[in-house]
Design a protein around this motif. Structure first.
Motif, PDB file in Angstrom:
ATOM      1  N   PRO A 170      -6.853  -0.764  -3.105  1.00 20.18           N
ATOM      2  CA  PRO A 170      -6.555   0.890  -2.830  1.00 20.18           C
ATOM      3  C   PRO A 170      -6.173   1.451  -4.082  1.00 20.18           C
ATOM      4  N   LEU A 199      -9.700   3.599   2.203  1.00 16.63           N
ATOM      5  CA  LEU A 199      -8.551   2.735   1.476  1.00 16.63           C
ATOM      6  C   LEU A 199      -8.970   1.094   1.949  1.00 16.63           C
ATOM      7  N   THR A 244       0.951   0.490  -1.998  1.00 18.10           N
ATOM      8  CA  THR A 244       0.263   1.158  -0.850  1.00 18.10           C
ATOM      9  C   THR A 244       1.451   1.068   0.357  1.00 18.10           C
TER      10      THR A 244
END
Length: 394
Positions: free
Chosen positions: A296, A272, A351
């Motif tokens: 991501p 990521l 995220t």
């Protein structure tokens, strides 16, 4: 000896971004050629995103490529966030005044674009090696490439770099012109594709102390599942059995009990990272998609951010060729980056809220927990999430 020819727009990269722009321009009578370094089979073998925002779906229809998408794609009006053994639904339809997302695999979308290009006699040159842009700051930029031992040259008005993060386009911009922003996360997503019925009709994003998990789907018979893993893990470290066992531990019991497992068709680990390059224009070279920015996958913005670049480029080139108006080309970088950074913010936020960060202090962990509690208790917070998830207006 080099074979030369001319076109209006030279497009580097035959993924969905390059093909979509090529198709849209062709429909308006604007000549273009796409150069792709891989074979068509290779491009179609890449398993990627599958959640399209409504603006992207509309662009596919405008490109006359939306028929199969509308027939086979699934409209999702919400998704779930699982936490503490329960799951809460985010009602996209309710919080956006009727908007939704379309679940349709990138591989299928790319196949539709290829078929449309074939039908119209569009030129996509595969296995074009050593593609190099030249004279980017002049009014007559050109491209060279190699097919086998033969060298070719294409003279064009504009060059579009839609050749991904590792492509030649961004690297052709002088380092003293380019500013690059990057954030690398200390984990990746281990993804498994299986020919099994999805565990849920809508996506489930799961936050647990063991790490993040995502239950996604490509169709009613094709499921895509992910779990957060350390960057040190390799695909070989994970048998199918180990993957399914770990996934079940990260889902609420009622979901885990319903999970249908099966052999993996594809298994991979994606690190990521967030990345943005500014500006997205240098002379008559314009960057689009992963060549300029990466997010991501948590907020499903990657392919959708690329689509917004194509939307701006398509309209800018159309205005130039059909109206003699260059304002769209002049403002492209600024306009595209404004939307890109909002997608970056949303992906970073999703995220940060849903993943485990072992290095976080107890204070950070408590804040993360409070962020989730606030989201699930506030209609305003859910509306902000929904607005970003379905896609901000172009």
């Amino acid at each position: 000896m080099t074979t030369s020819r001319k076109t209006k727009v030279g497009i580097i990269g035959g993924g969905p971004s390059g093909l979509l722009l090529s198709q849209l321009l062709h429909l308006k009578g604007i000549d273009n050629i796409v150069l792709e370094k891989h074979s068509r089979d290779y491009v179609l073998s890449r398993i990627r995103a599958g959640v399209l925002e409504h603006g992207f779906a509309a662009l596919m229809r405008e490109a006359q490529c939306g028929e199969r998408m509308d027939r086979e794609g699934e409209i999702h009006e919400g998704f779930f966030i699982a936490h503490d053994g329960v799951k809460d639904r985010i009602d996209l339809h309710k919080y956006t005044g009727g908007n939704s997302v379309m679940v349709y695999g990138q591989t299928e979308l790319t196949r539709d674009l290829y078929e449309a290009r074939d039908k119209m006699g569009g030129e996509v040159i595969h296995e074009a090696l050593d593609v190099t842009p030249h004279d980017l700051t002049s009014n007559a930029p050109w491209l060279t490439y190699r097919l086998g031992d033969d060298l070719y040259r294409i003279d064009c008005d504009y060059i579009i770099g839609a050749d991904g993060f590792h492509g030649v386009s961004r690297k052709s911009i002088p380092k003293d012109v380019l500013t690059e922003y990057e954030k690398v996360y200390p984990f990746g997503w281990l993804g498994v594709l299986s020919r099994t019925k999805p565990v849920s009709p809508e996506l489930i994003y799961a936050k647990t102390e063991r790490g993040f998990a995502l239950c996604s789907l490509r169709s009613q018979v094709l499921s895509r599942y992910y779990i957060q893993v350390p960057l040190t893990d390799r695909v070989e470290d994970w048998s199918d059995e180990a993957f399914w066992e770990e996934l079940k531990k990260r889902l609420p019991q009622e979901v885990a009990d319903q999970l249908i497992t099966g052999p993996s068709i594809e298994k991979s680990i994606a690190p990521l990272r967030s990345f943005v390059a500014e500006p997205m224009r240098y002379g008559n070279l314009f960057l689009a998609g992963d060549a300029a920015h990466i997010v991501p996958p948590t907020g499903a913005r990657g392919l959708n951010s690329a689509a917004s670049d194509i939307y701006y480029l398509y309209h800018a080139l159309m205005d130039h060729y059909l109206k003699g108006d260059d304002s769209g080309l002049e403002s492209y970088s600024q306009k595209a980056l404004a939307r890109v950074w909002k997608a970056q913010r949303f992906s970073w936020w999703m995220t940060s809220m849903l993943h485990s960060f072992p290095e976080n202090s107890t204070y950070d962990q408590r804040l993360q927990q409070t962020e989730m509690e606030y989201l699930l208790s506030s209609d305003a917070a859910k509306a902000a999430l929904a607005e970003n998830y379905v896609g901000l207006p172009f």
